[in-house]
Design a protein around this motif. Structure first.
Motif, PDB file in Angstrom:
ATOM      1  N   GLY A 168       0.743  -1.191   0.083  1.00 64.47           N
ATOM      2  CA  GLY A 168       0.095   0.053  -0.005  1.00 64.47           C
ATOM      3  C   GLY A 168       1.018   1.460  -0.077  1.00 64.47           C
ATOM      4  N   VAL A 169       1.889   1.215   0.931  1.00 61.82           N
ATOM      5  CA  VAL A 169       2.677   2.420   0.859  1.00 61.82           C
ATOM      6  C   VAL A 169       3.330   2.656  -0.549  1.00 61.82           C
ATOM      7  CG1 VAL A 169       4.867   3.607   2.146  1.00 61.82           C
ATOM      8  CG2 VAL A 169       3.025   2.445   3.432  1.00 61.82           C
ATOM      9  N   LEU A 170       3.983   1.435  -0.993  1.00 61.55           N
ATOM     10  CA  LEU A 170       4.466   1.401  -2.332  1.00 61.55           C
ATOM     11  C   LEU A 170       3.842   2.042  -3.581  1.00 61.55           C
ATOM     12  CD1 LEU A 170       6.913   0.776  -4.417  1.00 61.55           C
ATOM     13  CD2 LEU A 170       5.711  -1.395  -4.535  1.00 61.55           C
ATOM     14  N   ALA A 171       2.392   1.833  -3.392  1.00 60.04           N
ATOM     15  CA  ALA A 171       1.304   2.388  -4.456  1.00 60.04           C
ATOM     16  C   ALA A 171       1.640   3.796  -4.010  1.00 60.04           C
ATOM     17  CB  ALA A 171       0.133   1.819  -4.219  1.00 60.04           C
ATOM     18  N   TRP A 172       1.307   4.201  -2.813  1.00 59.81           N
ATOM     19  CA  TRP A 172       1.617   5.863  -2.698  1.00 59.81           C
ATOM     20  C   TRP A 172       2.638   6.441  -2.909  1.00 59.81           C
ATOM     21  CZ3 TRP A 172       4.737   8.110   1.322  1.00 59.81           C
ATOM     22  CH2 TRP A 172       4.563   9.473   1.437  1.00 59.81           C
ATOM     23  N   ARG A 173       3.847   5.924  -2.917  1.00 58.45           N
ATOM     24  CA  ARG A 173       5.003   6.382  -3.501  1.00 58.45           C
ATOM     25  C   ARG A 173       4.982   6.590  -4.982  1.00 58.45           C
ATOM     26  NH1 ARG A 173       8.686   7.737   0.155  1.00 58.45           N
ATOM     27  NH2 ARG A 173       8.828   6.757   2.080  1.00 58.45           N
ATOM     28  N   LEU A 174       4.276   5.561  -5.547  1.00 61.08           N
ATOM     29  CA  LEU A 174       4.432   5.547  -7.132  1.00 61.08           C
ATOM     30  C   LEU A 174       3.499   6.529  -7.545  1.00 61.08           C
ATOM     31  CD1 LEU A 174       4.555   1.637  -7.821  1.00 61.08           C
ATOM     32  CD2 LEU A 174       6.506   3.365  -8.040  1.00 61.08           C
ATOM     33  N   GLY A 175       2.369   6.884  -6.719  1.00 64.75           N
ATOM     34  CA  GLY A 175       1.471   7.943  -6.997  1.00 64.75           C
ATOM     35  C   GLY A 175       0.280   7.347  -7.836  1.00 64.75           C
ATOM     36  N   ILE A 176      -0.145   6.151  -7.520  1.00 65.80           N
ATOM     37  CA  ILE A 176      -1.377   5.530  -8.028  1.00 65.80           C
ATOM     38  C   ILE A 176      -2.538   6.259  -7.656  1.00 65.80           C
ATOM     39  CG2 ILE A 176      -2.381   3.609  -8.651  1.00 65.80           C
ATOM     40  CD1 ILE A 176       0.270   2.151  -8.389  1.00 65.80           C
ATOM     41  N   ARG A 177      -3.169   6.892  -8.328  1.00 62.48           N
ATOM     42  CA  ARG A 177      -4.451   7.846  -7.988  1.00 62.48           C
ATOM     43  C   ARG A 177      -4.270   8.757  -6.725  1.00 62.48           C
ATOM     44  NH1 ARG A 177     -10.035   4.612  -9.300  1.00 62.48           N
ATOM     45  NH2 ARG A 177      -9.580   3.881 -11.324  1.00 62.48           N
ATOM     46  N   ARG A 178      -2.880   8.913  -6.456  1.00 64.30           N
ATOM     47  CA  ARG A 178      -2.609   9.883  -5.373  1.00 64.30           C
ATOM     48  C   ARG A 178      -3.401  11.032  -5.454  1.00 64.30           C
ATOM     49  NH1 ARG A 178       3.491  10.088  -3.812  1.00 64.30           N
ATOM     50  NH2 ARG A 178       3.521  11.475  -5.392  1.00 64.30           N
ATOM     51  N   ARG A 179      -3.175  11.623  -6.629  1.00 63.87           N
ATOM     52  CA  ARG A 179      -3.876  12.971  -7.113  1.00 63.87           C
ATOM     53  C   ARG A 179      -5.438  12.978  -6.707  1.00 63.87           C
ATOM     54  NH1 ARG A 179      -2.312  15.766 -12.388  1.00 63.87           N
ATOM     55  NH2 ARG A 179      -0.353  15.328 -11.501  1.00 63.87           N
ATOM     56  N   VAL A 180      -6.044  11.904  -7.027  1.00 66.17           N
ATOM     57  CA  VAL A 180      -7.516  11.809  -6.886  1.00 66.17           C
ATOM     58  C   VAL A 180      -7.795  11.567  -5.504  1.00 66.17           C
ATOM     59  CG1 VAL A 180      -9.610  10.299  -7.017  1.00 66.17           C
ATOM     60  CG2 VAL A 180      -7.981  10.576  -9.085  1.00 66.17           C
ATOM     61  N   ALA A 181      -7.076  10.974  -4.488  1.00 64.70           N
ATOM     62  CA  ALA A 181      -7.056  10.890  -3.263  1.00 64.70           C
ATOM     63  C   ALA A 181      -7.146  11.881  -2.396  1.00 64.70           C
ATOM     64  CB  ALA A 181      -6.413   9.560  -2.726  1.00 64.70           C
ATOM     65  N   ALA A 241      -4.172   5.971   4.408  1.00 62.66           N
ATOM     66  CA  ALA A 241      -5.403   5.217   3.656  1.00 62.66           C
ATOM     67  C   ALA A 241      -4.615   4.233   2.668  1.00 62.66           C
ATOM     68  CB  ALA A 241      -6.072   6.374   2.864  1.00 62.66           C
ATOM     69  N   TYR A 242      -3.484   4.668   2.191  1.00 59.17           N
ATOM     70  CA  TYR A 242      -2.902   3.434   1.301  1.00 59.17           C
ATOM     71  C   TYR A 242      -2.159   2.296   1.985  1.00 59.17           C
ATOM     72  CZ  TYR A 242      -3.259   6.350  -3.107  1.00 59.17           C
ATOM     73  OH  TYR A 242      -3.198   7.023  -4.188  1.00 59.17           O
ATOM     74  N   ALA A 243      -1.590   2.519   3.077  1.00 52.34           N
ATOM     75  CA  ALA A 243      -1.233   1.014   3.936  1.00 52.34           C
ATOM     76  C   ALA A 243      -2.696   0.488   4.398  1.00 52.34           C
ATOM     77  CB  ALA A 243      -0.594   2.047   5.229  1.00 52.34           C
ATOM     78  N   SER A 244      -3.616   1.002   4.601  1.00 58.98           N
ATOM     79  CA  SER A 244      -4.950   0.282   4.959  1.00 58.98           C
ATOM     80  C   SER A 244      -5.093  -0.516   3.747  1.00 58.98           C
ATOM     81  CB  SER A 244      -6.189   1.386   5.408  1.00 58.98           C
ATOM     82  OG  SER A 244      -7.141   0.667   5.900  1.00 58.98           O
ATOM     83  N   MET A 245      -5.390   0.039   2.754  1.00 58.83           N
ATOM     84  CA  MET A 245      -5.839  -0.876   1.384  1.00 58.83           C
ATOM     85  C   MET A 245      -4.840  -1.879   1.387  1.00 58.83           C
ATOM     86  SD  MET A 245      -8.542   0.451   0.410  1.00 58.83           S
ATOM     87  CE  MET A 245      -8.511   1.147   2.295  1.00 58.83           C
ATOM     88  N   GLY A 246      -3.291  -1.827   1.548  1.00 51.47           N
ATOM     89  CA  GLY A 246      -2.390  -2.795   1.427  1.00 51.47           C
ATOM     90  C   GLY A 246      -2.623  -3.841   2.427  1.00 51.47           C
ATOM     91  N   ALA A 247      -2.939  -3.453   3.690  1.00 61.14           N
ATOM     92  CA  ALA A 247      -3.192  -4.549   4.676  1.00 61.14           C
ATOM     93  C   ALA A 247      -4.370  -5.286   4.274  1.00 61.14           C
ATOM     94  CB  ALA A 247      -3.801  -3.569   6.133  1.00 61.14           C
ATOM     95  N   ASN A 248      -5.654  -4.645   3.705  1.00 61.35           N
ATOM     96  CA  ASN A 248      -6.807  -5.300   3.369  1.00 61.35           C
ATOM     97  C   ASN A 248      -6.359  -6.537   2.463  1.00 61.35           C
ATOM     98  OD1 ASN A 248      -8.541  -3.822   4.790  1.00 61.35           O
ATOM     99  ND2 ASN A 248      -9.121  -2.389   3.213  1.00 61.35           N
ATOM    100  N   PHE A 249      -5.525  -6.303   1.424  1.00 65.41           N
ATOM    101  CA  PHE A 249      -5.099  -7.153   0.461  1.00 65.41           C
ATOM    102  C   PHE A 249      -4.370  -8.274   1.194  1.00 65.41           C
ATOM    103  CE2 PHE A 249      -1.741  -8.606  -2.386  1.00 65.41           C
ATOM    104  CZ  PHE A 249      -2.651  -9.124  -3.691  1.00 65.41           C
TER     105      PHE A 249
END
Length: 282
Positions: A1-14, A36-44
């Motif tokens: 989840g944090v990796l997705a945050w760092r890569l900027g995946i939909r970060r502008r939208v959020a 919030a990104y870390a939470s999505m990673g935890a869900n996965f």
């Protein structure tokens, strides 16, 4: 989840939604966004480990399970409402112990292979997922039959509905097209609406909570839909770091709605979840 945050995946939208809806800016917004990104990673990870030695269902806590069981003895099948907040997949599993038969009415994802895998994992928790495509009435009939047989249904009504499947309501302070499902099923079957959520209190440990059941008044569905959106908004605003902000919730032209004198989810917060008549706050 944090990796997705760092890569900027939909970060502008959020990021934009956190600022425009909750007024978060600067470091405060950055902290909530990262969480919030870390939470999505935890869900996965939790979905992948369901049914295993360290499955999340082994460490989940249901607050006041005796009251939850009493709720179903008194009202039979109910309509649970919750947003994409916290550990929603695991939370549904916690409801099965008190609800018995539980069906989750959800929207089909873009990748059918992902749906097959995720729903296979969900079945280990004891509930069944109905995936509905736009215009699909078969799933709705199954939900009605489940409620008629005193089973319960779970609805995640916070995301954008399909075309011609929603009605206008205020959600998180913004006019939006919102799901009619909670109002439709509750009014059609005279079933109680029950708000609740499953929150992550620490790594590997989730706690489920359900609020007070309330009856949807007969008549127009719009007041019921608005009351549902207010309860969902209250849960999201109380725990923004565990919400799925990456969804483009407000795309498209918003509906025209009369202005509101006040927003109950801002003034009352999560107290709306224990209000016996949330519709009166609309």
């Amino acid at each position: 989840g944090v990796l997705a945050w760092r890569l900027g995946i939909r970060r502008r939208v959020a990021s934009a939604q956190l600022e425009s809806l909750l007024g978060l800016r600067g470091p405060a917004r950055a902290r909530v966004l990262k969480r919030a990104y870390a939470s999505m990673g935890a869900n996965f990870i939790e979905v992948m480990t369901i049914g295993g030695v360290y499955g999340p269902e082994r460490t989940q806590t249901m607050l006041n399970p005796h009251w939850h069981a009493l709720l179903h003895r008194r009202h039979g099948g109910v309509v649970y409402i919750t947003p994409h907040l916290g550990a929603w997949d695991v939370g549904a599993g916690g409801l099965v112990k008190g609800a018995g038969k539980l069906v989750i009415y959800a929207k089909a994802q873009h990748n059918p292979e992902v749906d097959v895998y995720v729903n296979m994992q969900r079945q280990h928790l004891g509930y069944f997922v109905l995936l509905a495509a736009n215009g699909d009435r078969t799933a709705a009939v199954t939900v009605l039959r489940t409620l008629r047989e005193r089973g319960s249904v779970g609805l995640m009504a916070d995301q954008r509905p399909g075309r011609n499947e929603g009605e206008g309501a205020w959600f998180l302070g913004r006019a939006a097209h919102c799901h009619q499902g909670p109002a439709f099923f509750a009014q059609k079957m005279r079933a109680m609406l029950v708000p609740g959520c499953c929150l992550r209190v620490r790594a590997g440990h989730n706690v489920s909570f359900v609020g007070r059941p309330w009856a949807a008044p007969a008549g127009a569905s719009a007041p019921v839909t608005q009351a549902v959106m207010d309860q969902l908004s209250a849960m999201i605003a109380a725990h923004p770091g565990q919400y799925f902000w990456q969804h483009r919730r407000f795309a498209g032209t918003p509906p025209e709605l009369p202005p509101r004198a006040s927003e109950p989810w801002r003034t009352h917060g999560v107290r709306l979840l224990v209000d016996s008549t949330p519709g009166s706050a609309v």
